[in-house]
Design a protein around this motif. Structure first.
Motif, PDB file in Angstrom:
ATOM      1  N   ILE A   1       3.539   7.606  -0.218  1.00  0.00           N
ATOM      2  CA  ILE A   1       4.552   8.490   0.371  1.00  0.00           C
ATOM      3  C   ILE A   1       5.766   7.729   0.871  1.00  0.00           C
ATOM      4  O   ILE A   1       6.874   8.271   0.921  1.00  0.00           O
ATOM      5  N   GLY A   2       5.581   6.450   1.204  1.00  0.00           N
ATOM      6  CA  GLY A   2       6.700   5.644   1.696  1.00  0.00           C
ATOM      7  C   GLY A   2       7.790   5.431   0.671  1.00  0.00           C
ATOM      8  O   GLY A   2       8.907   5.020   1.017  1.00  0.00           O
ATOM      9  N   GLU A   3       7.508   5.692  -0.605  1.00  0.00           N
ATOM     10  CA  GLU A   3       8.494   5.525  -1.673  1.00  0.00           C
ATOM     11  C   GLU A   3       9.334   6.782  -1.886  1.00  0.00           C
ATOM     12  O   GLU A   3      10.254   6.775  -2.702  1.00  0.00           O
ATOM     13  N   MET A   4       9.020   7.858  -1.169  1.00  0.00           N
ATOM     14  CA  MET A   4       9.746   9.113  -1.379  1.00  0.00           C
ATOM     15  C   MET A   4      11.183   8.999  -0.856  1.00  0.00           C
ATOM     16  O   MET A   4      11.408   8.529   0.257  1.00  0.00           O
TER      17      MET A   4
ATOM     18  N   ALA B   1      -1.744  12.039   2.688  1.00  0.00           N
ATOM     19  CA  ALA B   1      -0.772  11.056   2.208  1.00  0.00           C
ATOM     20  C   ALA B   1      -1.351   9.651   2.332  1.00  0.00           C
ATOM     21  O   ALA B   1      -2.152   9.370   3.230  1.00  0.00           O
ATOM     22  N   THR B   2      -0.953   8.779   1.411  1.00  0.00           N
ATOM     23  CA  THR B   2      -1.365   7.377   1.500  1.00  0.00           C
ATOM     24  C   THR B   2      -0.129   6.486   1.420  1.00  0.00           C
ATOM     25  O   THR B   2       0.896   6.871   0.847  1.00  0.00           O
TER      26      THR B   2
ATOM     27  N   ASN C   1       1.019   1.942   1.555  1.00  0.00           N
ATOM     28  CA  ASN C   1       0.711   0.542   1.843  1.00  0.00           C
ATOM     29  C   ASN C   1       1.804  -0.072   2.725  1.00  0.00           C
ATOM     30  O   ASN C   1       1.847  -1.282   2.916  1.00  0.00           O
ATOM     31  N   ARG C   2       2.671   0.784   3.233  1.00  0.00           N
ATOM     32  CA  ARG C   2       3.757   0.331   4.120  1.00  0.00           C
ATOM     33  C   ARG C   2       3.441   0.668   5.576  1.00  0.00           C
ATOM     34  O   ARG C   2       2.611   1.531   5.861  1.00  0.00           O
ATOM     35  N   ASP C   3       4.160   0.007   6.475  1.00  0.00           N
ATOM     36  CA  ASP C   3       4.110   0.343   7.903  1.00  0.00           C
ATOM     37  C   ASP C   3       5.152   1.433   8.131  1.00  0.00           C
ATOM     38  O   ASP C   3       6.334   1.146   8.346  1.00  0.00           O
ATOM     39  N   LEU C   4       4.735   2.694   8.058  1.00  0.00           N
ATOM     40  CA  LEU C   4       5.697   3.801   8.131  1.00  0.00           C
ATOM     41  C   LEU C   4       6.356   3.916   9.499  1.00  0.00           C
ATOM     42  O   LEU C   4       7.487   4.401   9.605  1.00  0.00           O
TER      43      LEU C   4
ATOM     44  N   VAL D   1      -0.285  13.066  -6.640  1.00  0.00           N
ATOM     45  CA  VAL D   1       1.077  12.784  -7.092  1.00  0.00           C
ATOM     46  C   VAL D   1       1.444  11.384  -6.630  1.00  0.00           C
ATOM     47  O   VAL D   1       1.413  11.100  -5.428  1.00  0.00           O
ATOM     48  N   ASN D   2       1.776  10.502  -7.562  1.00  0.00           N
ATOM     49  CA  ASN D   2       2.211   9.154  -7.213  1.00  0.00           C
ATOM     50  C   ASN D   2       3.716   9.169  -7.007  1.00  0.00           C
ATOM     51  O   ASN D   2       4.487   9.206  -7.968  1.00  0.00           O
ATOM     52  N   CYS D   3       4.137   9.134  -5.756  1.00  0.00           N
ATOM     53  CA  CYS D   3       5.564   9.245  -5.434  1.00  0.00           C
ATOM     54  C   CYS D   3       6.361   8.042  -5.917  1.00  0.00           C
ATOM     55  O   CYS D   3       7.591   8.113  -6.042  1.00  0.00           O
ATOM     56  N   ALA D   4       5.691   6.925  -6.178  1.00  0.00           N
ATOM     57  CA  ALA D   4       6.384   5.719  -6.629  1.00  0.00           C
ATOM     58  C   ALA D   4       6.546   5.692  -8.143  1.00  0.00           C
ATOM     59  O   ALA D   4       7.389   4.954  -8.662  1.00  0.00           O
ATOM     60  N   ALA D   5       5.763   6.491  -8.858  1.00  0.00           N
ATOM     61  CA  ALA D   5       5.755   6.421 -10.320  1.00  0.00           C
ATOM     62  C   ALA D   5       6.685   7.432 -10.985  1.00  0.00           C
ATOM     63  O   ALA D   5       6.949   7.333 -12.175  1.00  0.00           O
ATOM     64  N   ILE D   6       7.190   8.408 -10.215  1.00  0.00           N
ATOM     65  CA  ILE D   6       8.021   9.472 -10.783  1.00  0.00           C
ATOM     66  C   ILE D   6       9.484   9.233 -10.413  1.00  0.00           C
ATOM     67  O   ILE D   6       9.796   9.014  -9.245  1.00  0.00           O
TER      68      ILE D   6
END
Length: 431
Positions: free
Chosen positions: A227-230, A264-265, A267-270, A181-186
């Protein structure tokens, strides 16, 4: 290329699926029932099975179980009638790759088949000669044996999803679903329903019950990409799912237990995001039980050459080109490039070079780099547009004008190909 096996007792549907698969550029083998299909599997290497669920002698679910016993890694796309979602869910739990609800369009079938084939191609051995990456893969193999939640972080294009699939394929869950599931695309208002599903009438437009990705991945693995975009409100619900091992469908009246591993993946520093209030701190710690950092390609110089060689072979085979390798001077250019887009950028550059090369070995003139730093002049822009047009036409020629296959090779949508052809006019006959 291995053929796709079509299993359906209805001769009209069987023929329609065979022709549709041929239009996608794949060979097709047909069987009229489950036993006939199992006999063909015993003698013919198959890339993918497309099977109806309702068949005499051996129903689709029984056939699926037999396939998984005999060839566990073989992907299976099941077709089921409208209103029988339960059958599709049961098939997904038994290891089906995806399902189609009748009636379906050619575009829907195309998306499903391409998605499954792409996923299977990506689950091959990860190409690396870098000591850091080899250590990461050893760690990934160790953590695969359990159900520990894994957080994979690194820049875009470094191969985070590939490592996630590697973990799934190395685990005891490999016979079950891997659902991404691409959390940034939905869109935010649809993401909760996408993850957890919804009941009929839960909101305007919810005309039927829908199962979420967590249910579809039951027994297997779910990848929460970016996941950082959720959104923060949904993060709270995800935290509860991770803690309680149960979900609530939107509009539902009871909780549903799940058995789904989470990877989870990002590209951010969570950690930084959590300290600054943009990501829940408790969710960060719940996700990062086992963190894996994928280094950028610029820190993996050994992999630049190894991956370039792999991509040359891949695209020479796909495009039917006689390219065998890269000249020494051209390799030097590749090694010095900063690769801001990481492996994804490298793959695109090699892909274009294979298309443009007119000899057995790629030369420096065959490279078309993406450099976001250097300003583009009007003359440069015209040159790039000409090369873009040349690239699209070359690809279409290689695949006999098949826009769907050309779009897949170029990594763009079919709509983009159509728009570009409209822009160019009728310069490419028959398309």
């Amino acid at each position: 290329m291995k053929p796709i096996l079509v299993v359906d007792d209805d001769p009209q549907m069987r023929d329609a699926l065979r022709e549709a698969i041929k239009r996608l550029g794949f060979a097709a083998v047909v069987a009229e029932n489950g036993q006939d299909a199992l006999n063909k599997l015993a003698t013919t290497p198959i890339a993918l099975v497309v099977t109806d669920m309702k068949m005499p002698k051996m129903d689709g679910l029984t056939f699926l179980k037999e396939v998984k016993k005999r060839v566990g890694s073989l992907p299976v796309l099941v077709i089921t009638g409208f209103g029988t979602v339960e059958n599709a869910v049961e098939a997904m739990k038994e290891g089906a790759s995806d399902y189609l609800m009748k009636p379906f369009s050619f575009d829907t079938l195309t998306r499903k088949i391409n998605s499954i084939m792409d996923a299977m191609n990506s689950v091959k051995e990860i190409i690396t000669e870098n000591p850091k990456m080899k250590k990461i893969l050893l760690l990934a193999n160790e953590v695969a044996s359990g159900d520990t939640t894994v957080l994979i972080y690194g820049e875009s294009g470094t191969g985070k999803e590939l490592v996630a699939r590697f973990i799934h394929q190395s685990s005891q869950r490999k016979q079950k679903q891997f659902v991404g599931v691409n959390c940034a695309a939905i869109p935010e208002n649809l993401l909760e329903s996408e993850l957890f599903g919804h009941e009929k009438g839960a909101f305007t437009g919810a005309t039927d019950r829908k199962l979420g990705k967590f249910e579809l991945a039951s027994g297997g693995t779910i990848l929460l990409d970016e996941i950082g975009e959720m959104p923060l409100p949904l993060q709270a619900k995800l935290l509860r799912v991770l803690q309680e091992k149960e979900i609530d469908r939107v509009g539902g009246k009871q909780t549903i237990p799940i058995d789904t591993r989470v990877i989870a993946t990002t590209n951010r520093d969570l950690y930084k995001e959590s300290t600054e209030g943009r990501f829940r701190e408790d969710l960060y710690y719940r996700l990062s039980i086992f963190p894996l950092h994928i280094p950028p390609l610029r820190e993996r110089p050994e992999d630049v050459i190894a991956l370039s060689d792999y991509f040359v072979k891949k695209y020479a085979s796909l495009l039917g080109k006689g390219v065998k390798g890269i000249k020494k001077e051209a390799l030097s250019v590749i090694e010095k490039n900063p690769w801001r887009g990481n492996i994804r950028e490298l793959e695109n550059v090699i892909h274009r070079a294979v298309l443009l090369s007119r000899s057995e070995f790629i030369d420096t003139d065959d490279f078309l780099f993406n450099d976001p730093v250097t300003p583009v002049t009007d003359s440069d822009a015209k040159g790039i547009k000409a090369m873009e047009k040349d690239l699209i036409f070359k690809t279409l020629k290689e695949v006999d004008g098949n826009k769907t296959k050309a779009a897949k090779i170029l990594g763009v949508s079919v709509r983009t190909i159509r728009n570009k052809l409209n822009e160019y006019g009728k310069d490419f006959p028959g398309v």
